[in-house]
Design a protein around this motif. Sequence first.
Motif, short mmCIF file in Angstrom:
data_model
loop_
_atom_site.label_atom_id
_atom_site.label_comp_id
_atom_site.label_asym_id
_atom_site.label_seq_id
_atom_site.Cartn_x
_atom_site.Cartn_y
_atom_site.Cartn_z
N HIS A 248 -27.17 23.63 -44.00
CA HIS A 248 -27.37 22.62 -42.68
C HIS A 248 -28.07 21.35 -43.26
O HIS A 248 -27.84 20.12 -42.59
N ILE A 249 -29.02 21.44 -44.15
CA ILE A 249 -30.05 20.32 -44.20
C ILE A 249 -29.89 20.12 -45.82
O ILE A 249 -29.92 20.95 -46.57
N GLU A 250 -29.74 18.74 -46.17
CA GLU A 250 -29.63 18.29 -47.69
C GLU A 250 -30.72 17.18 -47.86
O GLU A 250 -30.92 16.54 -46.80
N ILE A 251 -31.06 17.06 -49.02
CA ILE A 251 -31.79 15.82 -49.49
C ILE A 251 -31.11 15.36 -50.53
O ILE A 251 -30.90 15.98 -51.55
N SER A 252 -30.73 13.94 -50.31
CA SER A 252 -29.89 13.36 -51.72
C SER A 252 -30.89 12.16 -51.98
O SER A 252 -31.05 11.27 -50.89
N PRO A 253 -31.21 11.82 -52.96
CA PRO A 253 -31.99 10.66 -53.37
C PRO A 253 -31.35 9.25 -53.03
O PRO A 253 -32.30 8.34 -52.63
N GLY A 254 -30.04 9.28 -52.98
CA GLY A 254 -29.37 8.10 -52.91
C GLY A 254 -28.99 7.84 -51.24
O GLY A 254 -28.30 6.86 -50.80
N THR A 255 -29.31 8.72 -50.50
CA THR A 255 -28.88 8.75 -48.96
C THR A 255 -30.00 9.02 -48.06
O THR A 255 -30.98 9.84 -48.35
N GLY B 122 -33.59 9.36 -49.22
CA GLY B 122 -33.97 10.72 -49.77
C GLY B 122 -34.72 11.56 -48.89
O GLY B 122 -35.06 12.49 -48.99
N LYS B 123 -34.43 11.23 -47.50
CA LYS B 123 -35.05 11.96 -46.39
C LYS B 123 -34.20 13.37 -45.97
O LYS B 123 -33.21 12.88 -46.08
N PRO B 124 -34.79 14.29 -45.69
CA PRO B 124 -33.88 15.64 -45.42
C PRO B 124 -33.15 14.94 -44.19
O PRO B 124 -33.26 14.52 -43.30
N ARG B 125 -31.87 15.72 -44.08
CA ARG B 125 -30.90 14.91 -43.28
C ARG B 125 -29.79 16.31 -42.89
O ARG B 125 -29.70 17.00 -43.79
N ILE B 126 -29.12 16.16 -41.80
CA ILE B 126 -27.99 17.02 -41.79
C ILE B 126 -27.05 17.02 -42.70
O ILE B 126 -26.45 15.83 -42.96
N ALA B 127 -26.76 18.23 -43.33
CA ALA B 127 -25.81 18.15 -44.33
C ALA B 127 -24.44 17.37 -44.01
O ALA B 127 -23.59 17.56 -43.02
N GLY B 128 -23.95 16.38 -44.98
CA GLY B 128 -22.68 15.62 -44.73
C GLY B 128 -22.67 14.53 -43.81
O GLY B 128 -21.82 13.94 -43.26
N HIS B 129 -23.98 14.21 -43.19
CA HIS B 129 -24.31 13.13 -42.20
C HIS B 129 -25.38 12.24 -42.55
O HIS B 129 -26.07 12.52 -43.35
#
Length: 109
Positions: free
Chosen positions: A8-15, A18-25
């Motif tokens: 449900h939650i992902e962290i991507s440096p370029g998105t 880099g803050k935790p966010r709802i996956a795919g959003h």
Amino acid sequence: MAYVERQHIEISPGTCGGKPRIAGHRVRVQDVVIWTEQGRSAEEIVAHIPSIKIADVYAALAFYHDHREQIDADIREEINVAVRLKSETRSSTLDRLRGGDADTDLLSS
């Protein structure tokens, strides 16, 4: 029966910085926290952003409670930046208005 876990939650440096966010959003965990603190229910959040699920909202809140110090620090940092930018923008606008240009010298009238 097979068990399939959805991330449900992902962290991507370029998105989203880099803050935790709802996956795919691009809905950050801190956004969900702020909305719930403003009194919005999970159902209201999903009604406003129908591409996410109720489970995503609750996963964001669970992530927040597991990482509360960091998320709270992120929220405070964002508020401080907004306050500083508002102050700088207001100051810059006032400086331009006081600059003496006949078309923009609104404060002297």
